[in-house]
Design a protein around this motif. Structure first.
Motif, mmCIF file in Angstrom:
data_model
loop_
_atom_site.group_PDB
_atom_site.id
_atom_site.type_symbol
_atom_site.label_atom_id
_atom_site.label_comp_id
_atom_site.label_asym_id
_atom_site.label_seq_id
_atom_site.Cartn_x
_atom_site.Cartn_y
_atom_site.Cartn_z
ATOM 1 N N GLY A 185 -69.843 4.456 -69.220
ATOM 2 C CA GLY A 185 -69.059 5.678 -69.161
ATOM 3 C C GLY A 185 -68.930 6.243 -67.764
ATOM 4 N N GLY A 186 -69.508 7.439 -67.566
ATOM 5 C CA GLY A 186 -69.481 8.062 -66.249
ATOM 6 C C GLY A 186 -70.189 7.240 -65.199
ATOM 7 N N GLY A 187 -71.165 6.443 -65.601
ATOM 8 C CA GLY A 187 -71.829 5.540 -64.671
ATOM 9 C C GLY A 187 -70.885 4.481 -64.153
ATOM 10 N N MET A 188 -70.001 4.009 -65.036
ATOM 11 C CA MET A 188 -68.979 3.064 -64.600
ATOM 12 C C MET A 188 -68.031 3.725 -63.603
ATOM 13 N N GLN A 189 -67.711 4.985 -63.842
ATOM 14 C CA GLN A 189 -66.834 5.702 -62.917
ATOM 15 C C GLN A 189 -67.455 5.769 -61.524
ATOM 16 N N ILE A 224 -67.545 1.271 -71.441
ATOM 17 C CA ILE A 224 -66.977 2.622 -71.454
ATOM 18 C C ILE A 224 -66.769 3.010 -72.916
ATOM 19 N N PRO A 225 -67.699 3.757 -73.517
ATOM 20 C CA PRO A 225 -67.647 4.047 -74.954
ATOM 21 C C PRO A 225 -66.790 5.256 -75.322
ATOM 22 N N ALA A 226 -65.765 5.552 -74.515
ATOM 23 C CA ALA A 226 -64.947 6.741 -74.768
ATOM 24 C C ALA A 226 -64.348 6.723 -76.174
ATOM 25 N N ALA A 227 -63.890 5.535 -76.632
ATOM 26 C CA ALA A 227 -63.268 5.440 -77.955
ATOM 27 C C ALA A 227 -64.274 5.701 -79.075
ATOM 28 N N LYS A 228 -65.550 5.469 -78.812
ATOM 29 C CA LYS A 228 -66.583 5.714 -79.818
ATOM 30 C C LYS A 228 -67.024 7.185 -79.840
ATOM 31 N N LEU A 229 -66.619 7.940 -78.805
ATOM 32 C CA LEU A 229 -66.968 9.369 -78.720
ATOM 33 C C LEU A 229 -65.766 10.269 -78.981
#
Length: 278
Positions: free
Chosen positions: A128-132, A150-155
């Motif tokens: 997520g933000g770590g990838m950014q 990036i688990p944005a779709a899971k959140l």
């Protein structure tokens, strides 16, 4: 566990920000920023974003620092993402999320446009933000047992434009879609294969390999590196947005520098050059 040396006779005094969750140090021309929230796998809070900004500014303005390493504390993560425990308070709807983004915008812009090379030294989770954060670095070196996603779709949240622009630039649109639509995690071998990271090394060799690259960069001519950094950044922009004058001025600065003269002399005298950044 990542073997980051704690004591070094050439190391300047450590500093901390965000109540100790962002650590800053300098040794041998290399600045080190540590995400120090291991109990939460170094999840990034707003305070940590602000602390990161303070550390980046201080290292940017330190003439002894020529390259910066970003690393996570502990043995579990680089940065496991945003601190989800803050979401109910800071990102519970669109308006709150917009305010959250505004509060961290200056730090994200500073990271994206940093004038000195940044190396992300990645072990464990980078999500997520770590990838950014990692994708904003110039170079990404990871331990072989690291995980990326990036688990944005899971959140149920939208990943920002800057993060997706960097992701597409690194891995291409097809892999960006696969990662974003599924929220899947990939290992270091897959990450290096698709271009998300630049090098994979055994876990026990990560810090040594990262420092070797950092010291090599630190020993090279700062103006030449700055010229390369400026030019690469412009190449990645749309043609109409490129600042060709900035590229030209960076080249002129190199050719008129003491370092260029030192480089020529050192070559002719068969010795290691001593660059001053001017």
């Amino acid at each position: 566990m990542l073997d980051v040396p704690k004591n070094n006779e050439n190391k300047k005094s450590d500093k901390s920000h965000a109540d100790g969750k962002i650590l800053q140090s300098v040794a041998d021309g290399v600045g080190v920023i540590t995400f120090n929230n291991p109990d939460k796998r170094n999840a990034m809070s707003l305070d940590m974003w602000e602390g990161l900004g303070h550390a980046l500014v201080e290292l940017r303005d330190d003439p002894e620092v020529r390259v910066v390493i970003l690393v996570g504390a502990g043995d579990k993560a680089f940065v496991s993402g945003a601190d989800i425990s803050q979401f109910e308070k800071t990102r519970h709807n669109a308006a709150a999320s917009e305010e959250y983004s505004k509060r961290s915008a200056a730090q994200r812009a500073l990271l994206a446009n940093y004038p000195k090379p940044i190396i992300a030294c990645i072990h464990g989770f980078c999500l997520g933000g770590g990838m950014q954060v990692a994708m904003a670095a110039d170079i990404r070196i990871a331990a072989e047992h690291s995980q990326f996603g990036i688990p944005a779709a899971k959140l149920g949240i939208a990943y920002g434009y800057d993060g997706l622009r960097n992701l597409v630039s690194l891995v291409g649109p097809s892999w960006a879609r696969l990662l974003m639509y599924t929220g899947m995690r990939i290992d270091s071998a897959e990450a290096v294969r698709i271009g998300l990271i630049d090098r994979m090394v055994p876990d026990t060799e990560l810090w040594g390999a990262t420092m070797e690259i950092a010291r090599t960069i630190s020993g090279n001519a700062p103006l030449a590196i700055q010229a390369a950094k400026i030019t690469i950044a412009q190449v990645l922009k749309d043609p109409g947005e490129r600042d060709m004058d900035a590229i030209k001025q960076a080249g002129i600065a190199c050719m008129d520098s003491e370092d260029f003269r030192e480089g020529r002399r050192a070559f002719m005298e068969k010795r290691k050059p001593e660059f001053r950044g001017r």
